[in-house]
Write a protein that holds these residues in place. Structure first.
Motif, PDB file in Angstrom:
ATOM      1  N   ALA A 305     -30.005  37.294  -0.108  1.00 56.46           N
ATOM      2  CA  ALA A 305     -29.632  38.606  -0.638  1.00 56.46           C
ATOM      3  C   ALA A 305     -29.332  38.481  -2.130  1.00 56.46           C
ATOM      4  O   ALA A 305     -28.633  37.561  -2.561  1.00 56.46           O
ATOM      5  CB  ALA A 305     -28.410  39.147   0.093  1.00 56.46           C
ATOM      6  N   VAL A 306     -29.838  39.433  -2.924  1.00 54.81           N
ATOM      7  CA  VAL A 306     -29.801  39.310  -4.382  1.00 54.81           C
ATOM      8  C   VAL A 306     -29.076  40.493  -5.028  1.00 54.81           C
ATOM      9  O   VAL A 306     -29.451  41.650  -4.820  1.00 54.81           O
ATOM     10  CB  VAL A 306     -31.224  39.214  -4.961  1.00 54.81           C
ATOM     11  CG1 VAL A 306     -31.160  38.950  -6.469  1.00 54.81           C
ATOM     12  CG2 VAL A 306     -32.029  38.121  -4.258  1.00 54.81           C
ATOM     13  N   ALA A 307     -28.050  40.186  -5.823  1.00 56.39           N
ATOM     14  CA  ALA A 307     -27.358  41.174  -6.644  1.00 56.39           C
ATOM     15  C   ALA A 307     -27.997  41.215  -8.026  1.00 56.39           C
ATOM     16  O   ALA A 307     -28.804  40.348  -8.379  1.00 56.39           O
ATOM     17  CB  ALA A 307     -25.879  40.826  -6.757  1.00 56.39           C
ATOM     18  N   ALA A 308     -27.620  42.219  -8.822  1.00 55.41           N
ATOM     19  CA  ALA A 308     -28.216  42.398 -10.146  1.00 55.41           C
ATOM     20  C   ALA A 308     -27.202  42.153 -11.252  1.00 55.41           C
ATOM     21  O   ALA A 308     -26.032  42.543 -11.155  1.00 55.41           O
ATOM     22  CB  ALA A 308     -28.780  43.812 -10.286  1.00 55.41           C
ATOM     23  N   THR A 309     -27.676  41.504 -12.328  1.00 51.24           N
ATOM     24  CA  THR A 309     -26.872  41.290 -13.528  1.00 51.24           C
ATOM     25  C   THR A 309     -27.563  41.928 -14.730  1.00 51.24           C
ATOM     26  O   THR A 309     -28.728  42.310 -14.666  1.00 51.24           O
ATOM     27  CB  THR A 309     -26.687  39.782 -13.801  1.00 51.24           C
ATOM     28  OG1 THR A 309     -27.977  39.162 -13.874  1.00 51.24           O
ATOM     29  CG2 THR A 309     -25.866  39.137 -12.706  1.00 51.24           C
ATOM     30  N   ASP A 310     -26.832  41.997 -15.859  1.00 51.60           N
ATOM     31  CA  ASP A 310     -27.416  42.553 -17.082  1.00 51.60           C
ATOM     32  C   ASP A 310     -27.714  41.444 -18.088  1.00 51.60           C
ATOM     33  O   ASP A 310     -27.637  40.250 -17.747  1.00 51.60           O
ATOM     34  CB  ASP A 310     -26.499  43.627 -17.679  1.00 51.60           C
ATOM     35  CG  ASP A 310     -25.136  43.074 -18.121  1.00 51.60           C
ATOM     36  OD1 ASP A 310     -24.982  41.828 -18.239  1.00 51.60           O
ATOM     37  OD2 ASP A 310     -24.226  43.889 -18.379  1.00 51.60           O
ATOM     38  N   ASN A 311     -28.041  41.817 -19.320  1.00 52.09           N
ATOM     39  CA  ASN A 311     -28.437  40.818 -20.313  1.00 52.09           C
ATOM     40  C   ASN A 311     -27.258  40.090 -20.951  1.00 52.09           C
ATOM     41  O   ASN A 311     -27.426  39.320 -21.892  1.00 52.09           O
ATOM     42  CB  ASN A 311     -29.338  41.437 -21.391  1.00 52.09           C
ATOM     43  CG  ASN A 311     -28.648  42.528 -22.184  1.00 52.09           C
ATOM     44  OD1 ASN A 311     -27.538  42.941 -21.865  1.00 52.09           O
ATOM     45  ND2 ASN A 311     -29.309  43.017 -23.221  1.00 52.09           N
ATOM     46  N   ASN A 312     -26.049  40.319 -20.394  1.00 50.09           N
ATOM     47  CA  ASN A 312     -24.869  39.552 -20.755  1.00 50.09           C
ATOM     48  C   ASN A 312     -24.362  38.708 -19.589  1.00 50.09           C
ATOM     49  O   ASN A 312     -23.267  38.169 -19.642  1.00 50.09           O
ATOM     50  CB  ASN A 312     -23.755  40.471 -21.247  1.00 50.09           C
ATOM     51  CG  ASN A 312     -24.036  41.022 -22.630  1.00 50.09           C
ATOM     52  OD1 ASN A 312     -24.019  40.292 -23.619  1.00 50.09           O
ATOM     53  ND2 ASN A 312     -24.318  42.314 -22.703  1.00 50.09           N
ATOM     54  N   ASP A 313     -25.142  38.618 -18.529  1.00 53.02           N
ATOM     55  CA  ASP A 313     -24.759  37.892 -17.313  1.00 53.02           C
ATOM     56  C   ASP A 313     -23.574  38.531 -16.598  1.00 53.02           C
ATOM     57  O   ASP A 313     -22.852  37.874 -15.847  1.00 53.02           O
ATOM     58  CB  ASP A 313     -24.442  36.419 -17.602  1.00 53.02           C
ATOM     59  CG  ASP A 313     -25.629  35.501 -17.321  1.00 53.02           C
ATOM     60  OD1 ASP A 313     -26.574  35.939 -16.626  1.00 53.02           O
ATOM     61  OD2 ASP A 313     -25.620  34.345 -17.785  1.00 53.02           O
ATOM     62  N   ALA A 314     -23.360  39.828 -16.794  1.00 48.31           N
ATOM     63  CA  ALA A 314     -22.329  40.558 -16.075  1.00 48.31           C
ATOM     64  C   ALA A 314     -22.945  41.297 -14.898  1.00 48.31           C
ATOM     65  O   ALA A 314     -24.110  41.717 -14.959  1.00 48.31           O
ATOM     66  CB  ALA A 314     -21.632  41.557 -16.997  1.00 48.31           C
ATOM     67  N   LYS A 315     -22.186  41.477 -13.825  1.00 51.50           N
ATOM     68  CA  LYS A 315     -22.684  42.230 -12.686  1.00 51.50           C
ATOM     69  C   LYS A 315     -23.039  43.648 -13.106  1.00 51.50           C
ATOM     70  O   LYS A 315     -22.273  44.317 -13.790  1.00 51.50           O
ATOM     71  CB  LYS A 315     -21.640  42.294 -11.562  1.00 51.50           C
ATOM     72  CG  LYS A 315     -22.160  42.991 -10.296  1.00 51.50           C
ATOM     73  CD  LYS A 315     -21.084  43.168  -9.252  1.00 51.50           C
ATOM     74  CE  LYS A 315     -20.201  44.361  -9.541  1.00 51.50           C
ATOM     75  NZ  LYS A 315     -20.928  45.662  -9.384  1.00 51.50           N
ATOM     76  N   ALA A 395     -28.478  27.438  -9.115  1.00 57.03           N
ATOM     77  CA  ALA A 395     -28.101  28.658  -9.831  1.00 57.03           C
ATOM     78  C   ALA A 395     -26.945  28.384 -10.793  1.00 57.03           C
ATOM     79  O   ALA A 395     -26.105  27.514 -10.556  1.00 57.03           O
ATOM     80  CB  ALA A 395     -27.708  29.743  -8.833  1.00 57.03           C
ATOM     81  N   ASP A 396     -26.908  29.126 -11.890  1.00 58.37           N
ATOM     82  CA  ASP A 396     -25.847  28.971 -12.879  1.00 58.37           C
ATOM     83  C   ASP A 396     -24.581  29.693 -12.414  1.00 58.37           C
ATOM     84  O   ASP A 396     -24.631  30.881 -12.072  1.00 58.37           O
ATOM     85  CB  ASP A 396     -26.286  29.566 -14.222  1.00 58.37           C
ATOM     86  CG  ASP A 396     -27.375  28.758 -14.897  1.00 58.37           C
ATOM     87  OD1 ASP A 396     -27.422  27.531 -14.675  1.00 58.37           O
ATOM     88  OD2 ASP A 396     -28.180  29.341 -15.647  1.00 58.37           O
ATOM     89  N   PRO A 397     -23.441  29.017 -12.422  1.00 53.96           N
ATOM     90  CA  PRO A 397     -22.193  29.616 -11.922  1.00 53.96           C
ATOM     91  C   PRO A 397     -21.557  30.557 -12.940  1.00 53.96           C
ATOM     92  O   PRO A 397     -20.489  30.288 -13.501  1.00 53.96           O
ATOM     93  CB  PRO A 397     -21.320  28.387 -11.667  1.00 53.96           C
ATOM     94  CG  PRO A 397     -21.780  27.386 -12.675  1.00 53.96           C
ATOM     95  CD  PRO A 397     -23.274  27.602 -12.814  1.00 53.96           C
ATOM     96  N   ILE A 398     -22.198  31.685 -13.178  1.00 52.66           N
ATOM     97  CA  ILE A 398     -21.692  32.668 -14.140  1.00 52.66           C
ATOM     98  C   ILE A 398     -20.460  33.367 -13.566  1.00 52.66           C
ATOM     99  O   ILE A 398     -20.171  33.260 -12.370  1.00 52.66           O
ATOM    100  CB  ILE A 398     -22.784  33.697 -14.481  1.00 52.66           C
ATOM    101  CG1 ILE A 398     -23.182  34.495 -13.228  1.00 52.66           C
ATOM    102  CG2 ILE A 398     -23.993  33.014 -15.104  1.00 52.66           C
ATOM    103  CD1 ILE A 398     -24.109  35.663 -13.507  1.00 52.66           C
ATOM    104  N   PRO A 399     -19.692  34.075 -14.400  1.00 49.26           N
ATOM    105  CA  PRO A 399     -18.542  34.830 -13.883  1.00 49.26           C
ATOM    106  C   PRO A 399     -18.944  35.748 -12.740  1.00 49.26           C
ATOM    107  O   PRO A 399     -19.964  36.427 -12.811  1.00 49.26           O
ATOM    108  CB  PRO A 399     -18.075  35.619 -15.108  1.00 49.26           C
ATOM    109  CG  PRO A 399     -18.475  34.757 -16.272  1.00 49.26           C
ATOM    110  CD  PRO A 399     -19.795  34.155 -15.872  1.00 49.26           C
ATOM    111  N   GLY A 400     -18.148  35.743 -11.687  1.00 49.84           N
ATOM    112  CA  GLY A 400     -18.446  36.522 -10.486  1.00 49.84           C
ATOM    113  C   GLY A 400     -18.921  35.657  -9.345  1.00 49.84           C
ATOM    114  O   GLY A 400     -18.906  36.090  -8.179  1.00 49.84           O
ATOM    115  N   THR A 401     -19.335  34.428  -9.654  1.00 51.24           N
ATOM    116  CA  THR A 401     -19.776  33.513  -8.607  1.00 51.24           C
ATOM    117  C   THR A 401     -18.588  33.155  -7.709  1.00 51.24           C
ATOM    118  O   THR A 401     -17.517  32.812  -8.193  1.00 51.24           O
ATOM    119  CB  THR A 401     -20.372  32.233  -9.228  1.00 51.24           C
ATOM    120  OG1 THR A 401     -21.486  32.600 -10.048  1.00 51.24           O
ATOM    121  CG2 THR A 401     -20.815  31.262  -8.154  1.00 51.24           C
ATOM    122  N   GLY A 402     -18.813  33.283  -6.413  1.00 51.63           N
ATOM    123  CA  GLY A 402     -17.750  33.035  -5.445  1.00 51.63           C
ATOM    124  C   GLY A 402     -17.045  34.299  -5.005  1.00 51.63           C
ATOM    125  O   GLY A 402     -16.308  34.284  -4.016  1.00 51.63           O
TER     126      GLY A 402
END
Length: 421
Positions: A305-315, A395-402
């Protein structure tokens, strides 16, 4: 990370939203059964005629390899008859065939940051939208991944509204086509009059370095065009189940479903599980409701299942999220292919001229599907389990991971084992 200049390349990404539940826009709506039919699985098919006869019904055709049958019923009595049949001990389950729709959200942003983000700003093709500069390297490092592989002909099934035959940046990538929608295909211009499937396919496999428009994340991949949605972006659970079954038996290594429904379907889950057991990696959009509510098929265990982020790596504000979501990928203002004939989404987004942006988890999902296809073409591509593990673990552990998603934002370069990412 090292950045590579892109010459003559464009990037396209689009979000597709939902079986039954997700409609154009960000909101979820109540489940809606397809009029005049239900899906029934009998414990013993020999009992089907007798059980259905008690309700004044006749048996219908099988739905792929799920074991369920598509049974015609009087319009308006779908829920009543599914309930009555479901209580019969000879019936394993009976359920409505759910309406399926595509979804997009806030589509006008710009160009190819998903593949390579150097903090650029851009405008969409129609010139109606300017996308503000993003964060450097908030991308999936596709260009770096191409130093290892561009896909090697890996087959990716796009279960969607079809792929336009008149856009030469994606049409030559289509290996086979099939139609499980309620629309009769009258000619080449009829493969996609909604526009969603063409956009999704371009995100996966648009041709690179051909001086035409954009490049897919897996430009060396082949596309299986599995049409399940009509000119309005609507379809059914049964159609999707048949599409999954067809894709699995026609060589798909990856299936992408940029669609979803709020109500789980045992028939749909059976089709997913059958494909997984045949070795296919299955990827689906998490939905555009902006909540933690589960959407299917994305929420099934055998689906990424895939969520979407923007060009700043924010949800993305519209993206569904939660512990049931596996990974994230760019899904805001993703650039990709469109038909060169009139199509429904054109009225929402303006003149596309064959290319433009869309937003949604529908756009994020094919980025992950394409990443899985790249992994299949490497030495790590030994099984669907191995490929899924590689995509998620790299995958890169960007903010929001977990919290918003389990594993992070996908990184194609790391997934294929490139040395410089």
């Amino acid at each position: 990370m090292k950045k590579v200049a892109l010459s003559g390349l464009g990037v396209v990404v689009m979000v597709f939203g939902g079986i039954t539940v997700v409609v154009p826009g960000n909101a979820a709506v109540p489940a809606s059964p397809v009029a005049g039919q239900i899906m029934v699985k009998f414990r013993d098919d020999a009992a089907a005629a007798g059980v259905l006869g008690q309700q004044g019904l006749s048996d219908g055709p099988p739905i792929g390899s799920t074991g369920a049958h598509l049974v015609k019923v009087p319009s308006g009595k779908e829920l009543q008859l599914a309930g009555a049949l479901g209580r019969n001990p000879a019936v394993e389950y009976a359920e409505p065939d759910q309406l399926v729709t595509a979804a997009t959200a806030d589509p006008y942003f710009d160009r190819q940051y998903a593949l390579q983000n150097v903090g650029q700003s851009f405008t969409n093709t129609a010139g109606t939208v300017t996308v503000a500069a993003g964060r450097n390297d908030a991308d999936v490092d596709a260009v770096e991944a191409w130093n290892v592989t561009t896909g090697g002909g890996t087959r990716v099934a796009i279960i969607d509204s079809g792929v336009a035959a008149d856009n030469d940046d994606i049409s030559p990538q289509v290996a086979e086509r099939v139609n499980f929608s309620d629309k009769t295909i009258l000619g080449p211009d009829d493969y996609d009059r909604y526009g969603h499937g063409t956009h999704v396919a371009g995100i996966v496999a648009a041709i690179a370095n051909n001086s035409a428009g954009v490049a897919g994340v897996c430009p060396g991949c082949s596309i299986l065009d599995v049409k399940v949605l009509n000119d309005s972006g609507a379809g059914s659970s049964a159609g999707i189940a048949k599409g999954i079954d067809w894709a699995a038996t026609h060589g798909a290594k990856v299936i992408n479903m940029s669609l979803g429904q709020r109500v789980s379907s045992r028939t749909l889950e059976a089709a997913v599980n059958n494909a997984w057991n045949q070795g296919v990696v299955i990827v689906a959009a998490a939905g555009n409701a902006g909540t933690q509510a589960q959407v299917y098929p994305g929420a099934y265990p055998n689906v990424i299942a895939v969520a979407a982020t923007d060009n700043n790596d924010a949800k993305a504000s519209f993206s569904s999220y939660g512990k049931w979501v596996d990974v994230a990928a760019p899904g805001v203002s993703v650039y990709s292919t469109f038909p060169n004939h009139p199509f429904a989404l054109e009225t929402q987004y303006g003149s596309s001229e064959g290319y433009d942006i869309l937003s949604g988890t529908s756009m994020a999902s094919p980025i992950v599907a394409a990443t899985a296809a790249l992994v299949w073409s490497t030495t790590a591509g030994t099984s669907n389990t191995a490929v899924r593990t590689k995509v998620e673990s790299s995958a890169d552990p960007i903010p929001g991971t977990g919290s918003y998603w389990a594993h992070g934002r996908v990184n194609a370069c790391r997934a294929v084992g490139a040395l410089a990412c």
